[in-house]
Design a protein around this motif. Structure first.
Motif, mmCIF file in Angstrom:
data_model
loop_
_atom_site.group_PDB
_atom_site.id
_atom_site.type_symbol
_atom_site.label_atom_id
_atom_site.label_comp_id
_atom_site.label_asym_id
_atom_site.label_seq_id
_atom_site.Cartn_x
_atom_site.Cartn_y
_atom_site.Cartn_z
ATOM 1 N N GLY A 62 0.771 -1.231 0.000
ATOM 2 C CA GLY A 62 0.000 0.000 0.000
ATOM 3 C C GLY A 62 0.803 1.281 0.000
ATOM 4 N N ASN A 63 2.136 1.174 0.081
ATOM 5 C CA ASN A 63 2.988 2.366 0.064
ATOM 6 C C ASN A 63 3.533 2.538 -1.345
ATOM 7 O OD1 ASN A 63 5.243 4.150 0.244
ATOM 8 N ND2 ASN A 63 5.409 3.743 2.437
ATOM 9 N N HIS A 64 2.897 3.387 -2.128
ATOM 10 C CA HIS A 64 3.246 3.519 -3.540
ATOM 11 C C HIS A 64 4.620 4.138 -3.786
ATOM 12 C CE1 HIS A 64 -1.267 3.152 -4.817
ATOM 13 N NE2 HIS A 64 -0.756 2.035 -4.337
ATOM 14 N N PRO A 65 5.047 5.156 -3.019
ATOM 15 C CA PRO A 65 6.421 5.647 -3.215
ATOM 16 C C PRO A 65 7.460 4.557 -2.958
ATOM 17 C CG PRO A 65 5.131 7.270 -2.035
ATOM 18 C CD PRO A 65 4.285 6.030 -2.101
ATOM 19 N N LEU A 66 7.245 3.761 -1.918
ATOM 20 C CA LEU A 66 8.159 2.650 -1.635
ATOM 21 C C LEU A 66 8.168 1.673 -2.804
ATOM 22 C CD1 LEU A 66 8.419 0.571 1.646
ATOM 23 C CD2 LEU A 66 8.237 -0.563 -0.559
ATOM 24 N N ARG A 67 6.979 1.320 -3.275
ATOM 25 C CA ARG A 67 6.870 0.385 -4.401
ATOM 26 C C ARG A 67 7.627 0.891 -5.617
ATOM 27 N NH1 ARG A 67 1.392 1.059 -7.267
ATOM 28 N NH2 ARG A 67 2.533 2.969 -7.749
ATOM 29 N N ASP A 68 7.448 2.178 -5.938
ATOM 30 C CA ASP A 68 8.062 2.724 -7.145
ATOM 31 C C ASP A 68 9.594 2.704 -7.058
ATOM 32 O OD1 ASP A 68 5.530 3.139 -8.101
ATOM 33 O OD2 ASP A 68 5.484 5.286 -7.647
ATOM 34 N N VAL A 69 10.121 3.095 -5.911
ATOM 35 C CA VAL A 69 11.581 3.111 -5.742
ATOM 36 C C VAL A 69 12.129 1.689 -5.776
ATOM 37 C CG1 VAL A 69 13.468 3.663 -4.163
ATOM 38 C CG2 VAL A 69 11.588 5.281 -4.464
ATOM 39 N N TYR A 70 11.458 0.783 -5.080
ATOM 40 C CA TYR A 70 11.921 -0.610 -5.033
ATOM 41 C C TYR A 70 11.939 -1.228 -6.428
ATOM 42 C CZ TYR A 70 12.071 -5.591 -3.958
ATOM 43 O OH TYR A 70 12.414 -6.923 -3.931
ATOM 44 N N LEU A 71 10.852 -1.067 -7.166
ATOM 45 C CA LEU A 71 10.774 -1.676 -8.490
ATOM 46 C C LEU A 71 11.742 -1.031 -9.475
ATOM 47 C CD1 LEU A 71 6.921 -2.243 -8.879
ATOM 48 C CD2 LEU A 71 8.679 -3.903 -8.237
ATOM 49 N N GLU A 72 11.927 0.287 -9.359
ATOM 50 C CA GLU A 72 12.844 0.981 -10.267
ATOM 51 C C GLU A 72 14.257 0.409 -10.148
ATOM 52 O OE1 GLU A 72 14.973 5.368 -10.733
ATOM 53 O OE2 GLU A 72 13.236 5.138 -9.413
ATOM 54 N N HIS A 73 14.703 0.202 -8.923
ATOM 55 C CA HIS A 73 16.071 -0.280 -8.736
ATOM 56 C C HIS A 73 16.175 -1.792 -8.905
ATOM 57 C CE1 HIS A 73 17.880 3.532 -7.621
ATOM 58 N NE2 HIS A 73 16.769 3.796 -6.978
ATOM 59 N N THR A 74 15.128 -2.517 -8.560
ATOM 60 C CA THR A 74 15.169 -3.966 -8.721
ATOM 61 C C THR A 74 15.246 -4.351 -10.195
ATOM 62 O OG1 THR A 74 13.900 -4.286 -6.686
ATOM 63 C CG2 THR A 74 13.962 -6.128 -8.209
ATOM 64 N N ARG A 75 14.610 -3.574 -11.073
ATOM 65 C CA ARG A 75 14.647 -3.871 -12.498
ATOM 66 C C ARG A 75 16.074 -3.872 -13.033
ATOM 67 N NH1 ARG A 75 12.778 -0.087 -15.442
ATOM 68 N NH2 ARG A 75 12.093 -1.284 -17.257
ATOM 69 N N LYS A 76 16.933 -3.039 -12.451
ATOM 70 C CA LYS A 76 18.326 -2.983 -12.900
ATOM 71 C C LYS A 76 19.063 -4.294 -12.605
ATOM 72 C CE LYS A 76 18.494 1.955 -11.785
ATOM 73 N NZ LYS A 76 19.120 2.978 -10.925
ATOM 74 N N LEU A 77 18.549 -5.047 -11.628
ATOM 75 C CA LEU A 77 19.232 -6.264 -11.200
ATOM 76 C C LEU A 77 18.665 -7.527 -11.828
ATOM 77 C CD1 LEU A 77 19.502 -5.608 -7.337
ATOM 78 C CD2 LEU A 77 21.214 -5.136 -9.085
ATOM 79 N N LEU A 78 17.645 -7.397 -12.681
ATOM 80 C CA LEU A 78 16.951 -8.593 -13.153
ATOM 81 C C LEU A 78 17.878 -9.586 -13.846
ATOM 82 C CD1 LEU A 78 13.482 -7.318 -14.427
ATOM 83 C CD2 LEU A 78 13.982 -8.702 -12.427
#
Length: 265
Positions: A168-184
């Motif tokens: 439910g924390n959208h800013p957290l979600r956005d930051v997490y997904l943005e950086h996690t994508r770099k590690l895929l």
């Protein structure tokens, strides 16, 4: 009576092929094409078809995707904004390469973010979210049992995405997904080593159990431990690949030494 000359004001349609509705449709189609090309390039990067450091050859990619070079160029610029691509002036666009220091820093940051997301979800999880996460973990169990690494990795990514979405924390979600994508691409390597899929999903089970039972701090701890274990699996996979490369060069080195001995005879 003099006939009034027709005039065309800016913004007015001049023919049946130039209506505002059709113009919007063409624009929408162009935007859809751009997103489709971007999604295709993202998938190629994430699956390793375009490896870190690889140049995005516009002509080659346009031919492969059946589009002109324009949408490929636009997609590369969009991917630069997401951090997957680096554009170098007068050289072109390249799949971004991460050095080991940046990789470890992202893992460290994600441990904190994923831990907080798990704690938030432990306080608020709904029955529908409960059911969906159970299904996802069960699908990973099936992939582990069948030894299907690619299937496991895809569902593993989904588990992480859904957990941060559900918190439910959208800013957290956005930051997490943005950086996690770099590690895929790098995270995919983590499951090359035998036993790593089983270990990762065992951690998923423990994390999900803590979330479903509402144990906030335990959920946070399990999520952080899982992320740091993922970091360790990545490092072990790098060492594994390096050792395998050394083993491949050893026979050639031995032959080289043997040739030297022959020359001295």
């Amino acid at each position: 009576m003099q006939r009034r000359q027709s005039s065309t004001r800016p913004g007015m349609p001049v023919s049946g092929t130039g209506t505002v509705a059709e113009l919007r449709q063409r624009i929408a189609s162009r935007e859809s094409l751009g997103r489709s090309v971007q999604a295709a390039l993202e998938q190629m990067i994430e699956t390793g078809a375009l490896e870190p450091g690889a140049r995005l050859n516009e002509m080659e990619l346009a031919a492969r995707l059946g589009v002109s070079r324009g949408p490929v160029r636009e997609a590369a610029r969009a991917l630069e904004r997401t951090g997957l691509v680096t554009v170098i002036l007068n050289r072109g666009a390249f799949v971004r390469s991460l050095d080991i220091k940046e990789v470890l820093q992202i893992y460290d940051m994600n441990a904190v973010l994923f831990g907080h997301a798990a704690a938030l979800l432990a306080r608020s999880i709904t029955k529908a979210q409960d059911a969906e996460l159970r299904v996802i973990v069960a699908r990973m169990d099936e992939a582990v049992e069948a030894g299907r690494r690619e299937a496991f990795f895809a569902v593993n990514v989904l588990f992480h995405q859904q957990l941060v979405e559900f918190c439910g924390n959208h800013p957290l979600r956005d930051v997490y997904l943005e950086h996690t994508r770099k590690l895929l691409v790098l995270r995919r390597r983590s499951f090359d080593v035998v036993g790593n899929m089983q270990a990762a999903n065992h951690e998923h089970h423990r994390l999900l159990e803590a979330i479903l039972s509402g144990r906030t701090e335990q959920a946070r701890r399990h999520a952080e431990v899982h992320t740091r274990a993922g970091q360790a699996r990545y490092l072990s996979s790098v060492a594994h690949v390096s050792a395998a490369a050394d083993n491949r060069t050893m026979p050639g080195e031995r032959n080289h030494h043997a040739d030297d001995r022959e020359d001295r005879r």
